[in-house]
Design an enzyme around this catalytic site. Structure first.
Site, short mmCIF file in Angstrom:
data_model
loop_
_atom_site.label_atom_id
_atom_site.label_comp_id
_atom_site.label_asym_id
_atom_site.label_seq_id
_atom_site.Cartn_x
_atom_site.Cartn_y
_atom_site.Cartn_z
CG ASP A 1 3.18 3.03 2.30
OD1 ASP A 1 3.75 2.78 1.43
OD2 ASP A 1 1.81 2.55 2.56
CE LYS B 1 -5.05 4.47 -8.58
NZ LYS B 1 -6.22 3.00 -8.51
CG HIS C 1 -0.42 7.27 -3.70
ND1 HIS C 1 0.60 6.93 -4.75
CD2 HIS C 1 -0.43 6.17 -3.22
CE1 HIS C 1 0.87 5.80 -4.75
NE2 HIS C 1 0.40 5.17 -3.80
CG ASP D 1 1.86 -8.56 -1.14
OD1 ASP D 1 2.07 -9.69 -1.12
OD2 ASP D 1 1.14 -7.87 -0.31
CG LEU D 2 4.29 -3.75 -6.81
CD1 LEU D 2 3.19 -2.94 -6.42
CD2 LEU D 2 5.60 -2.91 -7.22
#
Lengths: 464, 464
Positions: free
Chosen positions: A236, A183, A241, A14-15
């Protein structure tokens, strides 16, 4: 700028489909690399054209077909078993072939888009086959190794992996990455805090009432059952994050705003975090997902109350909340300021808060009280807004494209330092040791209804 | 709500045309008074219908013709010489007639839309004719007297006028008004400062570099030559509007945000203001304006450096600038914050500043540094905006309409306390005593070119 061969392990996943190939396309389309080759490797019986076409829907904006075809032309797929050493020897030949054919200088980026369980083995096999060699900072062509988050599944595993890869490669070659840090809006947090005079005086326990970090996802675990069931929401996204965001909000002023100085200050925050309380949730139907244990107690939702035990933040609660299959997709940080003494007949209901929006839109918003029009003694809340997304035409660069470009340039600040990872795992292990109660919640809800009791118990009023 | 007879002295003048009649129309249209009569009085040989029609262009939005005609029907004009006592006796009869005819209770508001030189005489004649009587706070029907700014032309004159009117009327009947204080955005300044936690910690000489108060007009003196030539910019707008704004920015926290507590704190600021330096300007062609002396040295422009000598503001310069016939119409306050230590390779050029826009649009804007997109070590300035005008549909209430409504309701906070007026005149007299140099400037420019030398001398960088 330099040329590069991108070797992606886990290219059928998926990544690669959602993030890595679109990022590679963006790099090539925007001429961020002079020349490159893309070598995808995975166990599946497939080919590169098929894998690439799956990414079409994940490209932002309209596709330049000429660039698209060119990108496809310099990409190959190699079937490979992560455990079979011979496959790595074959891969090496393939890489050398394409580098020769395209006239590349041999700079190589190894991207491990795989579960952390494979990191050690993959690294050993890459080293054993001579695909990558141990090199110092200024040795060319360069070989760089990129490890997707999460780095390990607990503190002990993270240490083992780190030991393993350090046996074969130099720290300067190793990139433990968290794409959140690339980001634009996340990179903005430290800059906004420390290049403006108006925040730092307010940024402490005298004026801040609480800090809220919320990462809500509207999708489920999709086809990542095997991985997710082992990790859960805490490992996860909290471990990486969310704790990185907490560190950026909590950090002390660095002597310079360089990558290394910021990392040092971020790391110091995580060393002083303690876990007070929390609650887990699991969405209804999770146990029926593919590759998930039918009696799984893996959390797909977590809300937790943490503290940073230092003079700046003593007494200020940090609330974290994240979950899959919630009613909205949203990543936000809220810094809630304290209430002022009431000088009005009709006291303001809300105190100020600064919202840092990260996803899906990015920007800052300060919620203030102003005079209610036509009255003398009443206030209403309004927002002062700054739209960060709007600075970018037509949209902000994809975090993974920035990440790959930074690694090509040898920019090491996109890599998380191992002590930071260690401290983040300590916090996660602490959360797990506390054995928060697990409740079921409905898909597309705002989490388990028991969250209300948790909120009441700790006086939490979520603002996002 | 109560009924009211509005008796306007100077009804043939600009203020009635542009502001007062439109405000009266707004009050009636929005049913802010139950019933009312309008009695205009002035020396001109004219009639009310003519005077009212001149106001048509100054009504915001579309006119409701039914309300318009109704308003006209309850308005009369009375020719009157401010100096002739008999005229006031005639006026009294006229007022009593219309009140009887319309069934009004006899509440009367006397609005002196005239130069301050006439305030004493007008007040005496109103009293002598028995048009208004001395009454306490709770005596009905009420009689209230409204004195337009500026109240006097210097400290001595202001004291004389005040003595004169206090002989005939009670303080509770007297309204010395500055319509700026009834503007929604101006009323917002104290509320925003003191109902939000994020401003007060920054609002002092540790974080504020300077404060700028700018009132630029794009029009000239129009047909107010006789008045203006005697007053000049300093007495016309600095003494009232600009010093009131300075007081709202500079004031200490009041125990309550009521009108009286705010007035008390405003007054305390003006007691500690000192004038450091300044420069005067006169627009080219001013001496040729009607009713202006051909060798006039009256200033139509002033820039001045003031200080507030108290612990909060020690060392913080307050810059004031105002002028006629400038290249734009704009009233703004800028609170400029100090520069932070530079932690970047490319230091930010600008420090933060908060802009409070008053005219033509109203709102708040905070200028911040954020990461320059795509770079790691550069910042660019951006704005966080709050549009105050936008809260109002279709536009904010006219300041004069709010003012008249407040006076009808007996709301005394719209009146400026006499000690505040005294202290403002002391500052103006101080400015005049300093005999700033006078320079000519071109119409539609940004003021005399010598302003640059003044800026250099004091290190001033205007941000508006």
């Amino acid at each position: 700028m330099s040329d590069c061969t991108f070797i992606i392990f886990g290219a059928s996943g998926d990544l690669f489909k959602r993030k890595l190939f679109p990022a590679l396309y963006e790099l090539i389309a925007h001429k961020k690399v002079t020349k490159c080759a893309i070598v995808g490797a995975a166990l599946d019986d497939t080919d590169m054209a098929t894998l690439i076409e799956r990414s079409r829907d994940f490209i932002k904006g309209s596709i330049n077909e000429e660039v698209w075809e060119h990108t496809k032309a310099c990409a190959v797929y190699q079937r490979l078993n992560f455990a079979r050493k011979d496959d790595f020897v074959a891969l090496k030949k393939r890489v050398e072939n394409i580098e020769r054919k395209l006239g590349l200088s041999g700079n190589r980026m190894f991207y491990f888009a795989a579960a952390a369980d494979f990191f050690c083995e993959l690294t050993q096999n890459v080293a054993a086959a001579g695909l990558a060699q141990k090199k110092g900072a200024n040795e060319y062509p360069w070989h760089r190794l990129v490890y997707e988050k999460p780095f390990g599944h607990d503190l002990a595993a993270a240490k083992d992996i780190n030991e393993c890869i350090k046996q074969h490669f130099d720290e300067v070659q190793i990139y433990r990455i968290d794409h959140y840090l690339t980001k634009e809006i996340v990179g903005n947090i430290a800059l906004v805090r420390f290049t403006n005079c108006v925040f730092e005086p307010l940024w402490n326990n005298r004026y801040v009432d609480n800090v809220q970090i919320v990462l809500s996802e509207s999708i489920g675990i999709e086809n990542r059952g095997a991985y997710y069931d082992r990790y859960g929401a805490t490992s996860d996204v909290v471990q990486n994050h969310m704790l990185e965001l907490m560190a950026l909000i909590g950090m002390e002023m660095p002597p310079q705003l360089t990558g290394e100085c910021v990392r040092e200050k971020r790391a110091q925050v995580l060393k002083h975090v303690s876990v007070v309380d929390g609650i887990f949730g699991q969405y209804d139907g999770y146990r029926q997902e593919e590759n998930v244990e039918s009696d799984s107690n893996t959390e797909t939702f977590v809300a937790a109350l943490l503290r940073i035990n230092n003079p700046r933040w003593a007494g200020v609660p940090f609330y974290l909340k994240t979950g899959k299959y919630l009613h909205k997709k949203e990543t936000r940080i809220v810094v809630k300021f304290k209430q002022v003494d009431c000088l009005l007949k009709a006291c303001p209901r809300n105190s100020n808060y600064l919202t840092i929006s990260i996803d899906p839109d990015s920007g800052f918003s300060l919620t203030l009280n102003v005079k209610k029009p036509g009255t003398a003694q009443e206030v209403i809340p309004v927002n002062m807004d700054f739209c960060h997304s709007c600075l970018f035409e037509p949209f902000p660069p994809e975090a993974y494209a920035v990440l790959l470009e930074d690694i090509v340039r040898g920019e090491h600040s996109v890599s998380v330092r191992f002590d930071e990872i260690e401290d983040a795992w300590k916090i996660v292990d602490d959360i797990k040791a506390k054995q928060f109660p697990l409740y079921t919640y409905q898909k597309k809800s705002s989490g388990p209804k028991e969250l209300e009791d948790f909120n009441k118990k700790h006086g939490i009023r979520w603002l996002t």
